[in-house]
Design an enzyme around this catalytic site. Structure first.
Site, PDB file in Angstrom:
ATOM      1  N   HIS A   1       0.905  -1.157  -0.030  1.00 49.94           N
ATOM      2  CA  HIS A   1       0.069  -0.005  -0.073  1.00 49.94           C
ATOM      3  C   HIS A   1       0.961   1.286   0.024  1.00 49.94           C
ATOM      4  CE1 HIS A   1      -4.047  -1.435   0.245  1.00 49.94           C
ATOM      5  NE2 HIS A   1      -3.650  -2.465   1.291  1.00 49.94           N
TER       6      HIS A   1
ATOM      7  N   ARG B   1      -0.015   2.796 -11.156  1.00 51.10           N
ATOM      8  CA  ARG B   1       1.007   2.165 -10.424  1.00 51.10           C
ATOM      9  C   ARG B   1       2.500   2.495 -10.584  1.00 51.10           C
ATOM     10  NH1 ARG B   1      -3.322   0.501  -8.932  1.00 51.10           N
ATOM     11  NH2 ARG B   1      -4.336  -1.597  -8.776  1.00 51.10           N
TER      12      ARG B   1
ATOM     13  N   CYS C   1       0.288   1.898  -5.521  1.00 47.25           N
ATOM     14  CA  CYS C   1      -0.611   2.593  -6.289  1.00 47.25           C
ATOM     15  C   CYS C   1      -0.120   4.144  -6.394  1.00 47.25           C
ATOM     16  CB  CYS C   1      -1.892   2.752  -5.328  1.00 47.25           C
ATOM     17  SG  CYS C   1      -2.823   1.216  -5.412  1.00 47.25           S
TER      18      CYS C   1
END
Length: 221
Positions: A120, A198, A189
């Site tokens: 993340h 990405r 991300c």
């Protein structure tokens, strides 16, 4: 009319409170949970390695990593002296709440091919919050309890779309690598608070050393 205004006011206050609570949950509480979970995963891995050390070199035909189980601990000096996250098998939502996730279809740690890992950017501990700071030559160090694997990043972050699955190929075309090797891919991300794209970095295995010999040079400082 007063009743309507009062009702609307109360409704707005309720909605506002719920929004604040949701923001607190996303920005703060998921981080608390992820920090606790990742620390627990690292502790569990260290206990496992102490009791049953893994083989320094996986035997041919070694069993696949168990889904959701810890594989290694990753260190990235560029992201901070205390930056350390567990790597677990799989990239599902439940896995990424506890740490970084290994793309199950990619190579084993240190093996020929591409050991690819996702994390993340924001929420759940923000492990890759500073991903854009990564630069060519930066070290990414992993250990499986027996061996230190030091990878070196080949180029700065590459921006692409989620459907560009070729970034985790055994030899990613856009990585600049020439032919088979022992590679590492990190993905997260982009933008920071979104997921429309990405960010990717690729690295090659630069050195290995036994854990018994102490910290590798990349972590010694």
């Amino acid at each position: 009319m007063r009743l309507v205004v009062r009702t609307l006011s109360e409704l707005c206050l309720t909605v506002g409170a719920l929004i604040v609570l949701f923001v607190v949950y996303v920005l703060y509480w998921t981080g608390v949970q992820a920090t606790s979970a990742s620390a627990g995963q690292i502790d569990a891995l260290q206990r496992q390695w102490t009791n049953t050390p893994v083989a320094a070199t996986p035997a041919p035909g070694a069993l696949p990593y168990a889904p959701g189980r810890g594989i290694a601990v990753m260190y990235v000096p560029r992201l901070g002296r205390d930056w350390a996250w567990p790597v677990l098998e799989g990239t599902g939502a439940d896995v990424l709440k506890k740490g970084l996730g290994h793309y199950a279809a990619t190579a084993r740690l240190g093996g020929t091919g591409n050991f690819a890992v996702a994390g993340h950017r924001r929420t759940h501990g923000d492990p890759f919050r500073d991903f854009p700071r990564l630069r060519a030559g930066d070290a990414v160090v992993l250990t499986d309890g027996t061996t230190w694997f030091t990878y070196r990043i080949a180029r700065g972050p590459y921006r692409t779309v989620p459907t560009d699955v070729g970034v985790v190929d055994p030899t990613p075309v856009k990585s600049g690598f020439d032919g088979p090797g022992r590679y590492l891919t990190l993905t997260t991300c982009e933008p920071e608070w979104g997921s429309s794209h990405r960010l990717v970095v690729w690295a090659h295995l630069d050195a290995t050393s036994p854990v018994a010999d102490g910290y590798p040079q990349a972590l010694a400082g």
